[in-house]
Design an enzyme around this catalytic site. Structure first.
Site, PDB file in Angstrom:
ATOM      1  N   TYR A  79     -42.512 -89.399 -11.188  1.00  0.00           N
ATOM      2  CA  TYR A  79     -43.813 -88.783 -10.891  1.00  0.00           C
ATOM      3  C   TYR A  79     -44.379 -89.271  -9.545  1.00  0.00           C
ATOM      4  O   TYR A  79     -45.500 -88.967  -9.198  1.00  0.00           O
ATOM      5  CB  TYR A  79     -44.797 -89.056 -12.029  1.00  0.00           C
ATOM      6  CG  TYR A  79     -44.337 -88.486 -13.367  1.00  0.00           C
ATOM      7  CD1 TYR A  79     -44.337 -87.113 -13.600  1.00  0.00           C
ATOM      8  CD2 TYR A  79     -43.885 -89.319 -14.390  1.00  0.00           C
ATOM      9  CE1 TYR A  79     -43.913 -86.583 -14.803  1.00  0.00           C
ATOM     10  CE2 TYR A  79     -43.457 -88.798 -15.605  1.00  0.00           C
ATOM     11  CZ  TYR A  79     -43.473 -87.429 -15.807  1.00  0.00           C
ATOM     12  OH  TYR A  79     -43.044 -86.901 -17.011  1.00  0.00           O
ATOM     13  N   TYR A  96     -48.287 -81.627 -18.750  1.00  0.00           N
ATOM     14  CA  TYR A  96     -49.237 -82.709 -19.037  1.00  0.00           C
ATOM     15  C   TYR A  96     -49.245 -83.743 -17.928  1.00  0.00           C
ATOM     16  O   TYR A  96     -50.129 -84.603 -17.899  1.00  0.00           O
ATOM     17  CB  TYR A  96     -48.914 -83.340 -20.396  1.00  0.00           C
ATOM     18  CG  TYR A  96     -47.964 -84.515 -20.380  1.00  0.00           C
ATOM     19  CD1 TYR A  96     -46.593 -84.313 -20.342  1.00  0.00           C
ATOM     20  CD2 TYR A  96     -48.425 -85.827 -20.409  1.00  0.00           C
ATOM     21  CE1 TYR A  96     -45.714 -85.376 -20.327  1.00  0.00           C
ATOM     22  CE2 TYR A  96     -47.550 -86.905 -20.393  1.00  0.00           C
ATOM     23  CZ  TYR A  96     -46.192 -86.677 -20.345  1.00  0.00           C
ATOM     24  OH  TYR A  96     -45.319 -87.738 -20.314  1.00  0.00           O
ATOM     25  N   ARG A  97     -48.315 -83.631 -16.971  1.00  0.00           N
ATOM     26  CA  ARG A  97     -48.138 -84.695 -15.979  1.00  0.00           C
ATOM     27  C   ARG A  97     -47.145 -84.143 -14.969  1.00  0.00           C
ATOM     28  O   ARG A  97     -46.278 -83.363 -15.318  1.00  0.00           O
ATOM     29  CB  ARG A  97     -47.523 -85.879 -16.711  1.00  0.00           C
ATOM     30  CG  ARG A  97     -47.367 -87.193 -16.002  1.00  0.00           C
ATOM     31  CD  ARG A  97     -46.790 -88.164 -17.018  1.00  0.00           C
ATOM     32  NE  ARG A  97     -46.683 -89.525 -16.524  1.00  0.00           N
ATOM     33  CZ  ARG A  97     -46.098 -90.508 -17.201  1.00  0.00           C
ATOM     34  NH1 ARG A  97     -45.591 -90.275 -18.395  1.00  0.00           N
ATOM     35  NH2 ARG A  97     -46.035 -91.722 -16.704  1.00  0.00           N
TER      36      ARG A  97
END
Lengths: 525, 525
Positions: B91, B466-467
């Site tokens: 991420y 969600y991310r």
């Protein structure tokens, strides 16, 4: 009740605002007569109800009407006080914190948008009451079991938003909320969590957002008007087993908590466990005068007599496990073994199986009831109650400490002691019910002194209230004093950013917009 | 990496800011060499890491030092990018969304303030890693069992704040957070929940505040710097029983989900149930080239051969129940009966009892591990992965629909398919791991195309991520489009109110302060 205008609003502008509101929602749904104002007063007010007068009420029927009302309120600087069904008994019912607010009554927003038994949730509007939702579940024969508070005719969302509690595994009602639709102070409509994506399937299922998670910003809050929200409902269990035990002495609460907390944290007991003191059972049997006819608190010797006569313990422990029959049996063995270490009395066991009838007292089986409100009649007259409700870590030592201190203060004020502890997880909600006759000035004065003493004592010992009546919202907020009330200052910055005219529920829980900051500390109890 | 200055900051002011930071935290803890910048780059970046360059890093050791850093950042308009331990692999690791931010590295904030086995919680700083906390629990022999993600050397708080997931009953890590201490953009120190009262005993136990509840406002967020927080930890169970089953076909995921969800909602299974596809097991056995030596996705016939050869199902279901032995046995009977309706293969049963040894693979017993990161090596080279992570309602129909669509898109891009579904409640986190060689430009280009296609497809079908990685934070935020991105606009109003200079993590999750709004949509992947 005669008209009280909100601060800074002229009679001419008030009339113009009322006309505009009538245009937006229909003349029938803007209520500004003296009788209307009475209807929105606090029927449990500690003293005269005109300390917290509404100027009237407006009851929109749709989200678009709410947006129109908010727009008009901004235009005329008419502050609104939002209520769902206005049944917040003991905390102000539907009366506003700031005199002269127009009550924004969402009682007509009664649509159940979704009621899904497969994933156990609903999407509902704030006007949906516990009884409404219960009846719809029964009508559709859905295998769902609700969690309900003591007052069944209140709003499902309103109760959860005010951090109300129930007594099933879903007893922390605010934790069941998932995904809100909200009208902000500027009229914008937002959806929180994954609902920020149009038509997202998981809006009311996934408890977080992409980016910051906002759901509970709108609980105990004046930062928006919740127009609908998702709420999780427990799938109906196949069986439930109730284990009952009377606990003889007040001081036993210490070992009771130390027995229950590990069972709760260890997954043996899932429900929020309600432990009321004996008076919780007596209030249903009659009025105070039936048991003690002198003024002042019932003396200890008489309490002992009553417990003996009515075969009551000082505390009543009612534990319920829910689910598969064999799992429940195995859990019951663990629970009984834990209690046997302290008390020889066996626990009474009562099974319920899917399809068995329930009765109106079965709040732990999700049946809405209003019987617990019976306590309002305890003292007689135009009776009312206040709830003093600090949050205590779920350890015997801390619970016993709070019990002893609050009992002494309540006893020093010559008031009957009625406490309950509800273990919701790692903490207990300790609710001390204080019953009084609203028309007895001496009782009201005493009650206020008592309430202030309880707040000060809790604060001095490191405990805070989770909820309070209008008349103490500012004093309780003052106790949240870390770094010179830094959190309140932060919340008020957000308030000003989202609601620059401060028109939504100014003063709720001690949060004041700049527009009405001069009202802080006024209209106290 | 050479110096990239943040937008609008002159070299002179940058140097002055660095000097001021050195004065605040010590010269050793302000890192601005080319090698320092390399150390804070995204080691998994899709393409060159200098798309997201930091100008340096500052690593304060105390809350007071953080406040001093924030003050200096405001003074010089030096934007900060907060990381806990910077292990957000896939991420962005510790790289900033906006080029030129100074990384605010909280890795030195390693104090465990509270570690309480009676009530099962800790209060920790962001630099505390899963391994740190695990070792402290072991050292003190406390009966607590953590929940850990695939990457054990990350930060406990950092992972929870980014909505990371684990595989025990406490697997929704953000739900375990309770009570934050936060430095706001203006330098104010706040505590959320009951911690807003100085010395409140229930700060890290009660999940709400008096007034609005703010905890998760600070998750996936740039609205403050979390300096410590409470986190609940599961009491160590007396026993745990693992039930294992290989599921043969990809399409079986439909009935698997429809079997598991009622068990999860009915309280039979408490854990977050992780269901990886076969490739999750293969990545630990070797590299891709050991099993298939041609470019492009492994063809289906070869997948079938591999499953047969390695005795793998398409899916692996690993269920764990935790607690009393007899309760676990009763739960296991319910689980086995539910699966027998669909598949004759018996479930493998593996008991663990308190005191039994655990091994480094036991993430479901709370043992931190980094073995799942092995997948990074699957494709060889300077390998990396991206995670495409939509949230899906936990029904067979919806999960199967998402599986089929994403598998087709991934297959169309000739990339190996590796999906997992984790049932966290009424929803699944579907993580699709996309592995690639960072130095293979064709692979990187293909990966970006694929990722964009997956986002667009999910959005079109009503699902959101969600991310996501830095390079897609804006595009994913764009998919949250209800009422013309109303929630983003609300969040950005709050951002401006609490951080007027926009110095805290601008652009995080697509939230931009006015000060840097011109950067929105730049530095995409």
């Amino acid at each position: 009740m005669k008209l009280t205008l909100p601060p800074g609003l002229s009679p001419q502008n008030f009339d113009a605002a009322v006309k505009a509101l009538q245009g937006a929602v229909g003349a029938d749904w803007v209520m500004t007569s003296d009788a209307d104002r009475d209807a929105y007063a606090d029927i449990y007010a500690p003293g005269p109800e005109d300390v917290w007068p509404a100027s009237g009420a407006v009851a929109p029927h749709t989200v678009e009407e709410i947006q129109a009302v908010v727009k008009i309120a901004n235009q005329y600087k008419l502050p609104l006080w939002t209520v769902a069904r206005g049944k917040n008994l003991g905390y102000g019912t539907s009366a506003p914190r700031m005199p002269g607010c127009m009550v924004l009554d969402l009682g007509r927003m009664k649509t159940i948008h979704t009621l899904d038994a497969e994933l156990g949730y609903c999407v509902i509007e704030p006007g949906v009451g516990f009884i409404d939702l219960y009846e719809e579940i029964q009508r559709r024969k859905l295998p769902l079991m609700m969690s309900v508070p003591g007052n069944g005719w209140g709003s499902v969302l309103g109760n959860a938003l005010d951090h109300g509690i129930g007594y099933t595994p879903y007893g922390l009602h605010a934790k069941n909320l998932c995904g809100f639709e909200v009208v902000l102070g500027n009229g914008d409509l937002v959806r929180t969590g994954l609902g920020a994506m149009e038509n997202n399937h998981a809006w009311n299922l996934f408890p977080f957002g992409y980016g910051p998670t906002w759901d509970l910003m709108f609980s105990q809050s004046n930062l928006g008007v919740v127009t609908k929200a998702g709420m999780w409902i427990m799938p109906e269990p196949e069986t439930s087993l109730e284990l009952n035990l009377d606990i003889p002495e007040a001081e036993d609460i210490g070992w009771v908590i130390d027995t229950l907390t590990p069972l709760k944290l260890g997954g043996i007991i899932d429900q929020s466990i309600f432990i009321p003191s004996w008076l919780g059972k007596m209030v249903i049997k009659g009025q105070r005068k039936d048991f003690w006819d002198k003024p002042g608190a019932i003396p200890e010797w008489r309490v002992k007599e009553l417990l003996k006569q009515y075969k009551l313990g000082y505390w009543k422990v009612q534990i319920r496990v829910y689910g598969d029959e064999n799992v429940n049996k195995a859990k019951a063995e663990v629970i009984k073994a834990a209690f046997r270490k302290h008390i020889a009395t066996p626990m009474e066991e009562v099974w319920w199986r899917r399809g068995d009838p329930t009765n109106v007292m079965d709040t732990t089986l999700g049946v809405p009831s209003a019987i617990p409100l019976q306590m309002g009649d305890w003292v007689g007259g135009r009776a009312a109650h206040l709830g003093f409700s600090p949050v205590i870590p779920a350890t015997g030592q801390q619970v016993l400490g709070q019990l002893k201190r609050s009992r002494k203060i309540i006893s020093d004020h010559d008031v009957d002691f009625y406490a309950s502890f509800t273990i919701g997880g790692r903490f207990c909600n300790n609710v001390n019910m204080l019953m009084y006759d609203r028309d007895n000035q001496a009782q009201v004065d005493n009650m206020k002194k008592l309430f202030n003493a309880l707040i000060a004592d809790a604060k001095a010992n490191g405990y805070g209230e989770y909820r309070t009546h209008l008349g103490w919202m500012d004093p309780v907020m003052e106790t949240y004093d870390f770094q010179n009330n830094a959190l309140r200052r932060m919340t008020e910055k957000v308030k000003d950013a989202l609601d620059p005219n401060g028109i939504l529920s100014p003063g709720k829980q001690g949060i004041w917009p700049t527009a009405y900051a001069s009202q802080r500390g006024k209209a106290l109890a």
